[in-house]
Write a protein that holds these residues in place. Sequence first.
Motif, PDB file in Angstrom:
ATOM      1  N   ALA A  53       0.830  -1.193   0.000  1.00  0.00           N
ATOM      2  CA  ALA A  53       0.000   0.000   0.000  1.00  0.00           C
ATOM      3  C   ALA A  53       0.869   1.250   0.000  1.00  0.00           C
ATOM      4  CB  ALA A  53      -0.913   0.003   1.229  1.00  0.00           C
ATOM      5  N   ASP A  56       2.647   2.342   3.141  1.00  0.00           N
ATOM      6  CA  ASP A  56       3.795   1.531   3.532  1.00  0.00           C
ATOM      7  C   ASP A  56       4.976   1.731   2.590  1.00  0.00           C
ATOM      8  OD1 ASP A  56       2.500   0.182   5.738  1.00  0.00           O
ATOM      9  OD2 ASP A  56       1.336  -0.892   4.222  1.00  0.00           O
ATOM     10  N   ASP A 108      -4.458   7.373  -2.569  1.00  0.00           N
ATOM     11  CA  ASP A 108      -5.113   6.620  -1.503  1.00  0.00           C
ATOM     12  C   ASP A 108      -4.058   5.843  -0.720  1.00  0.00           C
ATOM     13  OD1 ASP A 108      -6.547   4.936   0.148  1.00  0.00           O
ATOM     14  OD2 ASP A 108      -7.970   4.306  -1.391  1.00  0.00           O
ATOM     15  N   LYS A 110      -4.230   3.500   1.292  1.00  0.00           N
ATOM     16  CA  LYS A 110      -4.513   2.076   1.449  1.00  0.00           C
ATOM     17  C   LYS A 110      -4.399   1.303   0.140  1.00  0.00           C
ATOM     18  CE  LYS A 110      -7.657   2.870   5.337  1.00  0.00           C
ATOM     19  NZ  LYS A 110      -9.036   2.666   5.860  1.00  0.00           N
ATOM     20  N   GLU A 111      -4.210   2.011  -0.947  1.00  0.00           N
ATOM     21  CA  GLU A 111      -4.160   1.371  -2.264  1.00  0.00           C
ATOM     22  C   GLU A 111      -2.719   1.136  -2.698  1.00  0.00           C
ATOM     23  OE1 GLU A 111      -5.509   2.418  -6.870  1.00  0.00           O
ATOM     24  OE2 GLU A 111      -6.519   3.399  -5.175  1.00  0.00           O
ATOM     25  N   GLU A 112      -2.466   0.025  -3.360  1.00  0.00           N
ATOM     26  CA  GLU A 112      -1.127  -0.259  -3.882  1.00  0.00           C
ATOM     27  C   GLU A 112      -0.916   0.513  -5.182  1.00  0.00           C
ATOM     28  OE1 GLU A 112       0.954  -4.029  -5.993  1.00  0.00           O
ATOM     29  OE2 GLU A 112       0.211  -4.401  -3.952  1.00  0.00           O
ATOM     30  N   LYS A 206       5.034   5.117   9.973  1.00  0.00           N
ATOM     31  CA  LYS A 206       4.981   5.232   8.518  1.00  0.00           C
ATOM     32  C   LYS A 206       5.571   6.550   8.028  1.00  0.00           C
ATOM     33  CE  LYS A 206       0.931   2.219   8.148  1.00  0.00           C
ATOM     34  NZ  LYS A 206       1.691   1.037   7.730  1.00  0.00           N
TER      35      LYS A 206
END
Length: 229
Positions: A53, A56, A108, A110-112, A206
């Motif tokens: 994500a 990360d 986003d 949370k999106e990869e 993070k």
Amino acid sequence: MVFPPLLTGIAVAGDPVAAARESVAIEVEPGSVFYGTDATRLEAAIVLAPEEALADALPVAFAVALGLNDAIGALAPPEVALHLVWPDRIRINGALCGRMRAFASTGDPKEEPDWLIVALDVPLLTASGVEPGETPDETCLYEEGCGDITSHDLTDAWARHMMNWLHIFLTEGFAPLHEEWRAKAHGLGTEVTYPEHGTFIGLDEKGGMLLKRESGETALVPLTRLLAV
């Protein structure tokens, strides 16, 4: 110019960031580093293909910044002090001297992302038409006693040192980068106004900024603030 293994250097006569952003449309190899040929500044952008994500993956920007720190430390006189301003500014001997930017296929956290680009721009010489001392809070490497450093040498050193930090990030995670970055952080433990007002008390896991407000509450400014619109 010779780049370390896993990185591919691509010289660009124009804007390396624009070239990097155009390259993702044709799925350029991850690890491609587009760098400028302007002798008056370091301009470079690395293309990455994260497998996690965005929240990360984005702390990889600390590897880019620490690579620059180590490169200048290796090439500059020992009295030259570099500090990193969260999330995107660079200070040399207290004055602003360059910036870092990031671009991704998504905002986003949370999106990869399909791709992630992190770019540096550091002036070696004062911009044309600007007299030394005219902008006291802005500087260049030449004005800070680094006149022997060339764009070629700095790009080469940055790529090598960045690759070391990329390896650490990929194998050990963000914690070692966090620890090293703290030693070079500008304003840590003090009241800051950039990018927001508050007391800068540290980073989260993070790479986000932790600020204590006047109300006593602790706020998190996420690292996605680094992403260029």
